[in-house]
Design a protein around this motif. Structure first.
Motif, PDB file in Angstrom:
ATOM      1  N   LYS A 151      -3.456  -3.463  -7.834  1.00 47.67           N
ATOM      2  CA  LYS A 151      -3.094  -3.898  -9.195  1.00 47.67           C
ATOM      3  C   LYS A 151      -1.991  -4.959  -9.161  1.00 47.67           C
TER       4      LYS A 151
ATOM      5  N   ARG B 107       0.838  -1.207   0.000  1.00 48.49           N
ATOM      6  CA  ARG B 107       0.000   0.000   0.000  1.00 48.49           C
ATOM      7  C   ARG B 107       0.869   1.252   0.000  1.00 48.49           C
TER       8      ARG B 107
ATOM      9  N   PHE C  87      -6.661   4.334   0.897  1.00 39.86           N
ATOM     10  CA  PHE C  87      -6.650   2.961   0.426  1.00 39.86           C
ATOM     11  C   PHE C  87      -7.932   2.235   0.839  1.00 39.86           C
TER      12      PHE C  87
ATOM     13  N   LYS D 138      -6.838  -6.146  -6.191  1.00 34.35           N
ATOM     14  CA  LYS D 138      -7.319  -5.398  -7.360  1.00 34.35           C
ATOM     15  C   LYS D 138      -6.976  -3.912  -7.232  1.00 34.35           C
ATOM     16  N   THR D 139      -7.161  -3.366  -6.042  1.00 32.95           N
ATOM     17  CA  THR D 139      -6.841  -1.949  -5.816  1.00 32.95           C
ATOM     18  C   THR D 139      -5.346  -1.698  -5.962  1.00 32.95           C
TER      19      THR D 139
ATOM     20  N   GLU E 138     -10.736   3.271  -1.376  1.00 34.54           N
ATOM     21  CA  GLU E 138     -10.645   2.676  -2.715  1.00 34.54           C
ATOM     22  C   GLU E 138     -11.018   1.196  -2.707  1.00 34.54           C
ATOM     23  N   VAL E 139     -10.638   0.490  -1.648  1.00 34.71           N
ATOM     24  CA  VAL E 139     -10.945  -0.938  -1.528  1.00 34.71           C
ATOM     25  C   VAL E 139     -12.431  -1.141  -1.218  1.00 34.71           C
TER      26      VAL E 139
ATOM     27  N   ARG F 144     -10.268  -7.818  -3.309  1.00 38.04           N
ATOM     28  CA  ARG F 144     -10.479  -6.363  -3.439  1.00 38.04           C
ATOM     29  C   ARG F 144      -9.175  -5.598  -3.215  1.00 38.04           C
TER      30      ARG F 144
ATOM     31  N   PHE G  24      -0.494   5.091  -1.253  1.00 42.16           N
ATOM     32  CA  PHE G  24      -1.794   5.266  -0.605  1.00 42.16           C
ATOM     33  C   PHE G  24      -1.633   5.540   0.878  1.00 42.16           C
TER      34      PHE G  24
END
Length: 79
Positions: free
Chosen positions: A63, A19, A29, A60-61, A32-33, A57, A24
Motif C-alpha cells: 500500500k 515488509r 508477504f 500494491k501489497t 499476498e504478492v 505488485r 509481514f
C-alpha cells in the motif's frame, strides 16, 4: 556466483524493511504478492533484477507508491 549490484541490494533492503514494518513474514508477504517465497528472498538479498510488474505488485501489497520502494537516488551507484 554473480556479483550483486549495489543498487539491487539497496532496493531489496528497502523492500524488506517496508515488509517488516507492515508486519509481514516473508512467506505471508510472498503469498499476498503472488510470488514464490524463494523469489522474494532473492529480491530482498539483491540477487534479482526484478521486473516492473513485480515491483507494482509489491508496492500494491505494501500500500505504497512504487517510488517508495526505491532508496534515494543520491545513494545509488549505477554502472
Amino acid at each position: 556466483m554473480r556479483k550483486k549490484h549495489p543498487a539491487l541490494i539497496k532496493l531489496g533492503k528497502r523492500i524488506r524493511d517496508l515488509r517488516k514494518a507492515k508486519g509481514f513474514s516473508q512467506e505471508d508477504f510472498a503469498y499476498e504478492v503472488g510470488l514464490d517465497r524463494t523469489y522474494m528472498g532473492s529480491v530482498e538479498r539483491g540477487e534479482r533484477n526484478i521486473a516492473a510488474i513485480n515491483l507494482i505488485r509489491i508496492a500494491k501489497t505494501l500500500k505504497v507508491d512504487v517510488g517508495k520502494l526505491f532508496p534515494s537516488i543520491k545513494t545509488l551507484v549505477v554502472d
